[in-house]
Design a protein around this motif. Sequence first.
Motif, PDB file in Angstrom:
ATOM      1  N   LEU A 225     -12.991  58.924  88.204  1.00  0.00           N
ATOM      2  CA  LEU A 225     -11.890  57.969  88.335  1.00  0.00           C
ATOM      3  C   LEU A 225     -10.807  58.502  89.268  1.00  0.00           C
ATOM      4  O   LEU A 225     -10.224  57.741  90.053  1.00  0.00           O
ATOM      5  CB  LEU A 225     -11.301  57.648  86.954  1.00  0.00           C
ATOM      6  N   LYS A 226     -10.550  59.791  89.214  1.00  0.00           N
ATOM      7  CA  LYS A 226      -9.481  60.368  90.038  1.00  0.00           C
ATOM      8  C   LYS A 226      -9.780  60.260  91.530  1.00  0.00           C
ATOM      9  O   LYS A 226      -8.864  60.326  92.364  1.00  0.00           O
ATOM     10  CB  LYS A 226      -9.259  61.830  89.661  1.00  0.00           C
ATOM     11  N   ASN A 227     -11.061  60.063  91.888  1.00  0.00           N
ATOM     12  CA  ASN A 227     -11.439  59.967  93.294  1.00  0.00           C
ATOM     13  C   ASN A 227     -11.643  58.528  93.774  1.00  0.00           C
ATOM     14  O   ASN A 227     -11.931  58.303  94.949  1.00  0.00           O
ATOM     15  CB  ASN A 227     -12.725  60.763  93.536  1.00  0.00           C
TER      16      ASN A 227
ATOM     17  N   GLU B 165     -10.875  54.026  75.991  1.00  0.00           N
ATOM     18  CA  GLU B 165     -10.200  55.158  75.342  1.00  0.00           C
ATOM     19  C   GLU B 165      -9.798  56.207  76.371  1.00  0.00           C
ATOM     20  O   GLU B 165      -8.717  56.806  76.275  1.00  0.00           O
ATOM     21  CB  GLU B 165     -11.116  55.774  74.276  1.00  0.00           C
ATOM     22  N   PHE B 166     -10.661  56.452  77.369  1.00  0.00           N
ATOM     23  CA  PHE B 166     -10.336  57.446  78.393  1.00  0.00           C
ATOM     24  C   PHE B 166      -9.137  57.002  79.225  1.00  0.00           C
ATOM     25  O   PHE B 166      -8.203  57.769  79.446  1.00  0.00           O
ATOM     26  CB  PHE B 166     -11.542  57.680  79.302  1.00  0.00           C
TER      27      PHE B 166
ATOM     28  N   ALA C  33      -6.534  60.834  81.087  1.00  0.00           N
ATOM     29  CA  ALA C  33      -6.610  60.017  82.301  1.00  0.00           C
ATOM     30  C   ALA C  33      -5.780  60.660  83.410  1.00  0.00           C
ATOM     31  O   ALA C  33      -4.636  61.067  83.179  1.00  0.00           O
ATOM     32  CB  ALA C  33      -6.111  58.611  82.015  1.00  0.00           C
ATOM     33  N   PRO C  34      -6.310  60.753  84.634  1.00  0.00           N
ATOM     34  CA  PRO C  34      -5.596  61.418  85.728  1.00  0.00           C
ATOM     35  C   PRO C  34      -4.578  60.491  86.394  1.00  0.00           C
ATOM     36  O   PRO C  34      -4.593  59.278  86.187  1.00  0.00           O
ATOM     37  CB  PRO C  34      -6.726  61.750  86.708  1.00  0.00           C
ATOM     38  N   GLN C  35      -3.724  61.069  87.206  1.00  0.00           N
ATOM     39  CA  GLN C  35      -2.844  60.270  88.049  1.00  0.00           C
ATOM     40  C   GLN C  35      -3.679  59.615  89.151  1.00  0.00           C
ATOM     41  O   GLN C  35      -4.615  60.214  89.676  1.00  0.00           O
ATOM     42  CB  GLN C  35      -1.746  61.139  88.657  1.00  0.00           C
ATOM     43  N   LEU C  36      -3.320  58.384  89.497  1.00  0.00           N
ATOM     44  CA  LEU C  36      -4.178  57.587  90.386  1.00  0.00           C
ATOM     45  C   LEU C  36      -3.385  56.980  91.534  1.00  0.00           C
ATOM     46  O   LEU C  36      -3.512  55.797  91.845  1.00  0.00           O
ATOM     47  CB  LEU C  36      -4.866  56.482  89.582  1.00  0.00           C
TER      48      LEU C  36
END
Length: 602
Positions: free
Chosen positions: A109-111, A136-137, A143-146
């Motif tokens: 997701l971060k990419n 949930e993630f 969860a990363p910064q996006l």
Amino acid sequence: MSATPALPLIPLPESKAGELSRLVEGLDASALWWLSGYAAGLASQPGGVARAVSAALAREPVNLPRLSVVYGSQTGNAKRLAEQFARTAETAGLQVRLLRADAYPTRELKNERLLVVVISTQGDGDPPDDARGFVEFVLGKRAPQLAELKFGVLGLGDSSYPKFCEIGRLLDERLAELGASRLLDRAEADVDFDRVARPWAERALQVAREQLKAHAPLATVTPLRPAAAAAGWTREKPFSAEVIANQRLTGRGSDKDIRHIELSLEGASLHYEPGDALGLWPRNPPALVDAVLETLQLDGNAPVSVDELTQPLRLWLSEHRELTRLSRPLLAQHAALAGSADLNRLLSPEHSAQLQKILADYQIIDLLRSWPASWSAEELVAALRPLTPRLYSIASSRSVVGDEAHLTVAHVAYEAFGSTHWGAASHYLASREEAARVPVFIEHNERFRLPRDSSRDVIMIGPGTGVAPFRGFVQERAATGAAGRNWLLFGNPHFRSDFLYQTEWQEALKKGSLNRLDLAFSRDQAEKIYVQHRLAEHGAELYRWLENGAHLYVCGDATRMARDVHEALIEVAVSHGGKSREDAVEYVNQLQQQGRYARDVY
């Protein structure tokens, strides 16, 4: 993980056959179709494979930005919309990957740079089973910064529930909170989802193309995924199936009228697997249509034109508009026409509990009778939601019944507000006599499948009509000679009148195709006993089966039974697995992620 099926005889060297086997290991159906189309494309190229591959690589940039389309679907609508969007985007030249939410690698997701999420909301604001981990993630602390992500969310729901499109809203707000930018505003689609979903998808595709153009030229190659062959009979073009049996399963004295329905699919070439559902296009009860026309003093023969279709009002109300389910938008429009302060007050946030009770208890005819208002035929048809198909778990295996599909249907018929009320689909089916025909289609449910490894044990939890798919499971396992054990937990109010398929289960126990049967008849003693109590009672054995690789399935009511069963599984892991509450929750979640805990709930 089950072993990859043995390859058929093919003109390949043994070493290449082995490489092919390793290549396809773990690929889902979409990837396999893509691969088959790619191979077919190579075969058609002059100059052989090497030349064709070189040409393809030369034409398509290696680092072409990608659009990821992720869906979470309980009944198949979100899946269907996501697939349509992905196909359209790919045809337009975008590089697309389509993933079910539980197959999405959250570490990526971060990419992500471009993401479209199509997701439904179930019951009281719950995510679909296939999206629980993904939701949930994203909502959780990991969860990363996006900051570099651009996204769009299409939520599906039912406005008769208080938390309409709740999951879509939560994901949309959370992704923005994590720094991502919206491609376009979130859309929330009701059960007549095409009205909202289609224009949103068109706009999303336009914006996605603009974003990808800004980073790299679009690919001009012909999409490698082959066009899927159109099925002969579909949701939009249902098959007219003949009713060959309509039998009441419940006995005298039962409060329930549960039917066993057998339909002939002969000549349709409709294929299903145990766990799939049969979609039915219902018809509203004629008495209900008459009541609406009489209450509003409208002429059923009057022609009505809506969305470029003209037909008699009675036909609109009988076959094309929802009459048994009340929605918030219709209630709001009726309140305005009736000039009712009481109804308008219900629409305010502080009266949400009262509103929900009205939506749950009232049908449209009750609204019309309780708060009179003047509707024109055109206004009424435009305001009512389109009649949508109902899905029923198939209660048979084609290995046993051939070109038939069996259903277990609870006939909804009760007295309220001085008149009889019905469920549209259940009454339509229950009132069909033998030789009548009904419009049906197959809705595949890839999440609710028997284990590929037939030596695995199977635990089936299906109270009431939730037992339907497990009749098909047991038939299939017996017909294919599966070595694994089968354990069924069934519940209903009374043993004497509500033991569905009793003789079949007893025969299966004798033959060994059912190894264990535990029953919970809730009203046969002072203390109510449900299937979750049986799980706790046999928790040690249940945990041993799970630890030895068993697959567990739950089918039935989502709001209470499924939640209670889920909680019981956690308690079993605590009591018999020696786990902390937190570890037990993770244990059950892992079972779901591994595909060993599947639910078909409604």
